[in-house]
Write a protein that holds these residues in place. Structure first.
Motif, mmCIF file in Angstrom:
data_model
loop_
_atom_site.group_PDB
_atom_site.id
_atom_site.type_symbol
_atom_site.label_atom_id
_atom_site.label_comp_id
_atom_site.label_asym_id
_atom_site.label_seq_id
_atom_site.Cartn_x
_atom_site.Cartn_y
_atom_site.Cartn_z
ATOM 1 N N ASP A 127 -1.152 -1.837 12.687
ATOM 2 C CA ASP A 127 -2.098 -1.052 12.488
ATOM 3 C C ASP A 127 -3.593 -1.614 12.356
ATOM 4 O O ASP A 127 -4.350 -1.540 13.495
ATOM 5 N N LYS A 136 2.734 9.910 11.024
ATOM 6 C CA LYS A 136 2.505 9.515 9.395
ATOM 7 C C LYS A 136 1.662 10.246 8.906
ATOM 8 O O LYS A 136 0.224 10.204 9.096
ATOM 9 N N ASP A 167 4.348 0.374 4.426
ATOM 10 C CA ASP A 167 2.888 -0.307 5.097
ATOM 11 C C ASP A 167 2.467 -1.363 3.956
ATOM 12 O O ASP A 167 2.131 -1.032 3.052
ATOM 13 N N GLU A 201 4.959 -1.950 8.401
ATOM 14 C CA GLU A 201 3.577 -1.727 9.132
ATOM 15 C C GLU A 201 2.931 -2.863 8.673
ATOM 16 O O GLU A 201 2.947 -3.367 7.309
ATOM 17 N N ASP A 202 2.065 -3.704 9.270
ATOM 18 C CA ASP A 202 1.149 -4.949 9.142
ATOM 19 C C ASP A 202 1.689 -5.618 7.987
ATOM 20 O O ASP A 202 1.275 -5.992 6.888
ATOM 21 N N LYS A 245 -4.604 5.934 15.336
ATOM 22 C CA LYS A 245 -5.577 6.762 14.622
ATOM 23 C C LYS A 245 -6.844 6.859 15.628
ATOM 24 O O LYS A 245 -7.600 5.997 15.767
ATOM 25 N N GLN A 250 0.838 -1.214 -0.281
ATOM 26 C CA GLN A 250 -0.028 0.081 0.119
ATOM 27 C C GLN A 250 0.877 1.260 -0.009
ATOM 28 O O GLN A 250 0.383 2.036 -0.654
HETATM 29 MG MG MG Z 1 -1.615 1.000 7.693
#
Ligand code: MG
Ligand code: PEP
Length: 441
Positions: A322, A398, A251, A296-297, A347, A171
């Motif tokens: 995340d 981020k 990510d 990430e992830d 988040k 991503q």
């Molecule tokens: Mg993410």
């Protein structure tokens, strides 16, 4: 005690053009705070749903029906505001009002309280309990001197759920100016890499249109490997050594690829599949070869044990949850017990309200998990998260590199740096001289 004297909600649009909710809260008839709820495209299954059935209109109805409960509340006490929100919607996950209304109410209240108290939002948030105690016992510096600038972490190349066919399956490829001593230099360096990457992409494909993904990263027709190579080349062209002046992050957003019915990660665009063991090797190989500082992830949102394997292999990398941790304090405690990550995304809207997110930050501090406060792919032009990142002691923020809704957050960091009249190195001597340079990575 300051008290809320007016509250008003309306339908507005986010950076993707989707409808969302905005809330204004006024304190003592004079100080108005405003917040717009963001939204994600790659959404964790355990995230709070943004709206109830009926969408924004249903949330606005709940707000109007319950305005009487909000009047008179202390907007500067995040826990007390949470109590008011819970009176309106006591069920876990805010099924009645939607997470977006909990988000907008709690942040608009905090902003109006900060204005009324004449202090920056980061200080009002940093003083809230249980966050303040958790951070001061986790840190060697006195509580009043603990505020630092998180390193901006920016999307320079987008794929997956944030960009169209032909782009990478992963991503986000992210840049972080890990060698910068000041927030000004860190922001400038990220911008230089973003701009040089466009040149690199156009050199290898003169037909590259300059198209971007949802977060302002370039969206070229390249597979994962070639995209990472282009990002690395942009850094090298500028004279940077990966892992020194700048570092790359990824990510993977692996839940997007995960097909639970077949127990395989399906990389449609690149044309291969990984079983869970192969996915660990795939991610580990990219982390090693591109000297990633941030991953990430790297596996799907329920693969806590697989994440723990990656974390054990790379103790110096921010192995970050995340979708895995969804800003949920109880899930973060579970991840910490299993050694699944050493960092986690914060988040606010994944959790719902500000109080939920500050509890998550406190759980991070208690468990030695580094925080990365993050935007969403569908954003507003507001900049509360710049303050939330500082208040929560986040290592990174981020927020993208370009695009009005991303730059708004970076520009707010520059304004905050001015508050104590210095350049981010902590040598100022004013009332606001609380920021002691950049976070320690
Ligand atoms: Mg993410
Ligand atoms: C992310 O996955 O980290 C992200 C910012 O994207 P979204 O907001 O789409 O979840």
């Amino acid at each position: 005690m300051p008290a809320i004297t007016a509250v008003r909600g309306r339908l507005v649009y986010n950076s993707r053009g989707s409808p969302t909710i905005e809330v204004d809260i006024t304190t003592d008839g004079r100080h108005t705070g405003r917040a717009v709820a963001p939204s994600g495209a790659s959404v964790g299954i355990h995230e709070t749903a943004s709206f109830p059935d009926g969408g924004v209109a249903a949330s606005l109805q709940i707000l109007n029906d319950n305005a009487g409960r909000i009047y008179g509340a202390d907007p500067g006490d995040v826990g007390a505001m949470h109590g008011v929100i819970r009176e309106i919607d006591p069920e876990p996950g805010y099924p009645k009002m939607g997470g977006s209304l909990a988000f907008a109410l709690s942040i608009a209240a905090a902003e109006s309280a900060a204005k009324s108290a004449g202090k920056p939002l980061y200080r009002l948030l940093g003083e809230q309990e249980p966050l303040a105690s958790a951070l001061s016992s986790a840190s060697a510096s006195p509580a009043s001197k603990r505020y630092r600038f998180p390193f901006p972490l920016g999307n320079i190349l987008g794929g997956g759920a944030h960009a169209g066919p032909g782009t990478p399956d992963i991503q986000e490829i992210l840049i972080c100016a890990t060698g910068s001593d000041t927030v000004q230099d860190a922001i400038r360096t990220n911008l230089e890499v973003h701009s040089e990457l466009r040149r690199v992409l156009q050199e290898s494909d003169p037909g590259f249109s300059g198209g971007k993904g949802d977060e302002g990263g370039w969206a070229p027709k390249l597979d994962n490997e070639k995209a990472l190579q282009a990002a690395a080349r942009a850094c090298e062209n500028l004279g940077f050594t990966l892992g020194r002046e700048v570092s790359l992050g990824v990510d993977f957003a692996s839940s997007t690829q995960w097909d639970a019915s077949r127990s395989r990660y399906v990389y449609d665009r690149a044309g291969f599949e990984n079983d869970p063991g192969e996915q660990i090797e795939f991610a580990s190989d990219l982390i090693s070869r591109f000297k990633l500082i941030y991953a990430e992830d790297a596996v799907h949102e329920e693969a806590f044990e697989d994440m723990a394997q990656i974390r054990a292999r790379f103790p110096d990398v921010l192995v970050t949850g995340d979708d895995l941790t969804v800003t949920n304090a109880a899930i973060l405690e579970k991840a910490a017990r299993g050694g699944s990550c050493n960092a986690a995304i914060l988040k606010v809207n994944q959790a719902g309200g500000l109080h939920d997110a500050l509890e998550f930050a406190a759980a991070g501090a208690r468990n030695g998990i580094s925080l990365v406060t993050s935007h969403r792919s569908g954003e507003s032009t507001e900049s509360h998260i710049s303050h939330i990142g500082i208040a929560t002691g986040s290592k990174m923020l981020k927020v993208g590199v370009v695009g009005g809704e991303r730059v708004a957050k970076l520009n707010e960091l520059l304004r905050i740096a001015e508050l104590r009249g210095g350049d981010g190195d902590g040598d100022g001597d004013t009332e606001h001289d609380l920021i002691q340079g950049m976070a320690e990575l």
